[in-house]
Write a protein that holds these residues in place. Structure first.
Motif, short mmCIF file in Angstrom:
data_model
loop_
_atom_site.label_atom_id
_atom_site.label_comp_id
_atom_site.label_asym_id
_atom_site.label_seq_id
_atom_site.Cartn_x
_atom_site.Cartn_y
_atom_site.Cartn_z
N ALA A 148 -8.37 11.03 0.74
CA ALA A 148 -8.87 10.08 -0.27
C ALA A 148 -10.11 9.37 0.24
CB ALA A 148 -7.78 9.07 -0.61
N ASN B 219 -12.08 5.78 0.18
CA ASN B 219 -11.78 4.37 0.02
C ASN B 219 -13.03 3.51 0.24
OD1 ASN B 219 -8.67 4.00 -0.20
ND2 ASN B 219 -8.92 5.53 1.41
N THR C 291 -3.58 9.59 -1.61
CA THR C 291 -3.96 8.25 -2.05
C THR C 291 -3.01 7.16 -1.53
OG1 THR C 291 -2.65 8.31 -4.10
CG2 THR C 291 -4.85 9.28 -4.18
N ASN D 285 -3.74 2.19 1.15
CA ASN D 285 -3.50 1.14 0.16
C ASN D 285 -2.04 0.71 0.11
OD1 ASN D 285 -6.21 0.80 -1.03
ND2 ASN D 285 -5.96 2.94 -1.58
N GLY E 188 -6.38 -0.33 -5.85
CA GLY E 188 -5.46 0.44 -5.01
C GLY E 188 -4.41 -0.43 -4.33
N ARG F 172 -7.83 6.82 -6.92
CA ARG F 172 -8.74 7.19 -5.85
C ARG F 172 -9.37 8.56 -6.10
NH1 ARG F 172 -10.05 2.97 -4.61
NH2 ARG F 172 -9.00 1.57 -3.17
#
Length: 303
Positions: free
Chosen positions: A34, A36, A125, A129, A156, A298
């Motif tokens: 993912a 971020n 994802t 988070n 997130g 994401r």
């Protein structure tokens, strides 16, 4: 990876030897990684400017979140074997190879198992988070039946904080755009407050005296603090905690990898939100799209 700080154009795909796991480490064949906001902050140099990572000395890898399959293990490894489906968190900042790669080596205690049937692209994802949300909730020290304010609730970290708290029996007041209300209700929010509302007044009308605790994922600072009761708690995400007025306990959550917790979080089958899937070579495009904002979920890169 990057060799210098700058815009998305400094991101490069580079051929390097496959990393080898050392004692206590595993190698993951990456299925998905993912993207971020911390990746953007690393690439731009913002983390170095903030004193959170050193200036570059050679190549720096990008990416924290990874999902994939273990294909090699180092010495002294128990609990993992080649073929295991896993998620992991690369939480050290200045490494030459991180999660956005074909293979990544992580300490085994930064890796968790993924249940059969969980899509690995969606699972990518989860780590950064959900762990941030879970560790923020630990700091908030809530009890079932208590009240919690979550700012940035559609993001997130905020989304996972809403869902985890609601599942634990907490009454959640979520702050987000009106257009996100249905999603937040599905995650378990009891109340949704518009971002442009007079926050303290609206929250105190819902919860007389103010909420017991707040997780401030939108960096509202004293605005969020004013919605917390005296003697309550506010946990700030990514620094910027306000002065602890009215006896409110204030804390910052600084994420750390926790493989055992990741296994438990993956087993809860939380809502995993993927905004889009891109090939690894489109990493610069992913950074541009993330910088524009307004994503729900994401962006995920697949080698």
């Amino acid at each position: 990876m990057v060799h210098r700080f700058g815009g998305p154009e400094v991101l490069q795909l580079v051929d390097v030897p496959d990393p080898e796991p050392g004692p206590g480490q595993v190698r993951i064949a990456v299925a998905a990684a993912a993207v971020n906001p911390v990746d953007v902050a690393t690439r731009s140099g913002a983390l170095t400017d903030a004193g959170l990572m050193p200036p570059p000395r050679g190549a720096m890898g990008i990416g924290w979140d990874v999902a994939g399959v273990i294909d090699a293990v180092g010495a002294q490894i128990t609990g993992f074997a080649p073929g295991d489906r896993v998620v992991g968190l690369s939480d050290r900042l200045a490494l030459p190879v991180k999660a956005q790669a074909d293979y990544v080596v992580l300490d085994a205690d930064a890796v968790g198992h993924v249940p059969d049937g969980t899509d690995l692209v969606a699972a990518a994802t989860l780590p950064l988070n959900s762990l941030t949300a879970a560790q923020a909730l630990d700091l908030a020290a809530f009890r079932p039946g208590s009240t919690l304010l979550v700012t940035g609730a559609a993001g997130g970290v905020g989304g996972y904080a809403v869902e985890l708290a609601a599942r634990a029996g907490v009454q959640v007041v979520a702050v987000a755009n009106v257009s996100d209300e249905e999603v937040l209700r599905d995650l378990g929010a009891a109340h949704v407050v518009p971002r442009d509302a007079d926050l303290a007044s609206v929250v105190r009308a819902i919860v007389p005296g103010g909420v017991d605790a707040a997780i401030d994922a939108a960096h509202l600072g004293v605005t969020a603090l004013d919605a917390v009761r005296g003697g309550g708690c506010l946990v700030a995400v990514l620094g910027g905690a306000p002065v602890p007025l009215r006896g409110i306990r204030v804390a910052n959550v600084w994420i750390r990898a926790d493989g055992t917790r990741l296994t438990a979080l993956a087993a809860q089958r939380l809502h995993l939100r993927v905004a889009d899937v891109l090939p690894l070579e489109s990493v610069a495009e992913a950074h541009r799209r993330l910088a524009k904002g307004s994503l729900r979920g994401r962006l995920v890169l697949c080698p």
